[in-house]
Design an enzyme around this catalytic site. Structure first.
Site, PDB file in Angstrom:
ATOM      1  CD  GLU B 172       8.226  11.314 -54.206  1.00 11.76           C
ATOM      2  OE1 GLU B 172       8.810  10.805 -53.224  1.00 11.76           O
ATOM      3  OE2 GLU B 172       7.118  11.889 -54.129  1.00 11.76           O
ATOM      4  CD  GLU B 321       2.142   6.654 -51.310  1.00 12.48           C
ATOM      5  OE1 GLU B 321       1.035   6.437 -51.830  1.00 12.48           O
ATOM      6  OE2 GLU B 321       2.429   6.306 -50.154  1.00 12.48           O
TER       7      GLU B 321
END
Lengths: 362, 362
Positions: B172, B321
């Site tokens: 994310e 991430e």
């Protein structure tokens, strides 16, 4: 004995370390958010004097030996397993064989003191004895055997360097060598052996209590026990009295790697005990070591603390063979790739260099 | 709202798990000596109903969104960084871009609710709103927005499956999403937000204390605070009131992966908060999750404990991430290689199958 092993290794390049730290701070991530991967990239940059640290030719060296202390019933397992596992290493079926292939690493097996009378095919034989003495009742090694084993470690590293190794992984195989490693650790840190003796592959409570007693008795026999009054014993003395061919070869290898400015991955309990002996013999070699994992074996945490080492993995490994270090190698390679390939704030046009962006945990 | 996300996923194959356990016991190593690597190989064998688990086509899905709560001053960083980092992901300069390349993994970026008005090139846009509401003063998402975000996660997984993904990594990006993840975790575990609020990328003590207060006030505002008297709030209610587009999409994606019998790696704090919401919505998805690391963010350990998860790494990562999961991928691949390629005692002619040999720590 020539004191080759006391010659100081150079310090890794501190300018390269600073450049690497500056680069880490410029990459598109919050400062410090790659944790230990940043530290290992910086350490490798310093060792390699490189802007872009990389590992192209890792070389795994496994030293094998047998241990007279097995006669005291400290290990569950028959001594012939040392030789059988050497055969398994070269045949490609052992954990370290698989890990060498998957990591594109060279693998060398060196018999520095096993009981095998005939040399095994594809195993380098570099020994002057078949096994060590039972250190409960005598010295593990003679002075000449110790010198030979230290130098066997040196030779192993030098052979790997002629094959262009740019990173070394040291590993070991030897039924009984947890006992020797425990005795070395207890002597060098002046700790009671009982406190740091572990169950190894799973001896039961009775056997464990026996093993503790054997190790305590051995240390007392050699005057190496923690008395609180004597000075800490000299590492050569410890390696000779309660060590083994494999442990001495590992110590010689760690020192030689550092003297040749090649970083070296430190595996589990036995390797770390040998690394401690190496650091005590020649403190300059510490800076070239990368600690890869904390094993399930009791006592490993104790040595890591002594060496102020923070390993990468803690996933219950207790196999030896250099396997934990080989499992950590891909992480170290990724640390290099991230260091070398990530965009900087400026390159990527990401806002607020001082207030760095974050993928997530802001 | 159709209840697709409540449909139970099948259990991973228990026969395959047992065969894998038997095989692990037959390999030339002490039983259990590869620690968590054995467990992950067994879990993958069960998920893949395979004798030889393997990962040929990992696919990384990053969902990105913006968060209204940023208006309360909970994050150091400007919201435009969400969009800038999406551009960095597709341009190849972010940590996850490097890790995708090095792992030979596909990488898809999905904007499920960022403030970007124009779609970014090579980013999939699947959103019905520009950012979420400021949950200190209103619902983060409307019911329709929540349904869309959950389904956006489902669609992302389904697209990856059409490209033959055999393992998913979810990640994310979203400035402010640590606050939403903390609020979700506090509500779902009925813990005080103050206890689990972390400094994220490094806000100072004053800002941290403000963030704690904002989160406590938000939970009280929505009646989601830990009172000890109410039942634990429903996960959909929590995701809608104090979640976000990214967190809801992740929850939908975890569930869809499990329903399609594809194992999924769980990354850091934000992903694990979404995984907790997914497990509360649909407990059958838990068995398809592999937990990869414990981040430096306070609160992550709390959720992992709640999920009875033992992650592989704990090396101070806090980037998001999906980067921690991608760093762990090589370990999982090595776990498969060891499982598939090691020799058995019988194959290798190593003594004493019941008393297994040991490389080291005996």
């Amino acid at each position: 004995m020539a004191d080759w092993f006391k010659m100081a290794a150079p310090l890794p390049d501190q300018c390269a370390a600073q450049s690497a730290r500056d680069r880490q701070a410029s990459l598109t991530k919050p400062a410090g958010s790659l944790g230990q991967l940043e530290e290992v990239a910086i350490q490798l940059a310093a060792c390699q004097k490189a802007q872009a640290p990389q590992i192209n030719n890792p070389h795994i060296l496994i030293v094998a030996a047998d241990h007279g202390i097995v006669a005291e019933g400290v290990s569950l397992f028959p001594q012939e397993v040392t030789g059988q596992m050497m055969a398994n290493f070269v045949a490609g079926g052992a954990a370290i064989s698989v890990l060498a292939r998957e990591n594109n690493a060279q693998l060398s097996i060196i018999d520095v003191g096993s009981l095998m009378e005939e040399p095994l095919e594809r195993v380098i034989t570099d020994k002057v004895a078949l096994g060590s003495g039972n250190f409960r009742r005598q010295e593990a090694l003679s002075a000449a055997e110790l010198a030979h084993a230290l130098a066997a470690g040196k030779r192993a590293v030098e052979r790997a360097l002629t094959k262009k190794a740019d990173l070394l992984i040291l590993g070991e195989m030897g039924i009984g060598n947890t006992s020797a490693a425990t005795a070395i650790t207890a002597a060098l840190t002046q700790t009671s052996a009982a406190e740091i003796t572990g169950a190894g592959t799973g001896i039961d409570e009775t056997a464990l209590s026996h093993k503790r007693q054997v190790l305590e008795d051995s240390l007392t026999f050699h005057g190496l026990d923690a008395s609180g009054e004597k000075p800490v014993p000299a590492p050569l003395n410890v390696l000779q009295k309660v060590g083994g061919h494999d442990l001495a070869a590992l110590a010689g290898a760690y020192i030689t790697a550092a003297q040749n400015q090649v970083p070296v991955l430190v595996d589990g309990f036995i390797c770390t005990a040998a690394a401690l002996a190496a650091v005590r013999l020649n403190p300059s070699c510490r800076a070239w070591m990368i600690f890869t994992h904390q094993s399930a074996e009791q006592g490993h945490g104790h040595i890591l603390k002594e060496l102020e080492a923070q390993p990468l993995l803690n996933i219950g490994l207790r196999l030896g063979e250099g396997s934990g270090a080989a499992v950590a190698l891909p992480l170290i390679r990724l640390a290099c790739s991230l260091h070398n390939q990530m965009a900087t704030f400026e390159d990527a046009g990401v806002s607020d260099k001082t207030k760095s962006p974050q993928g997530a945990e802001q």
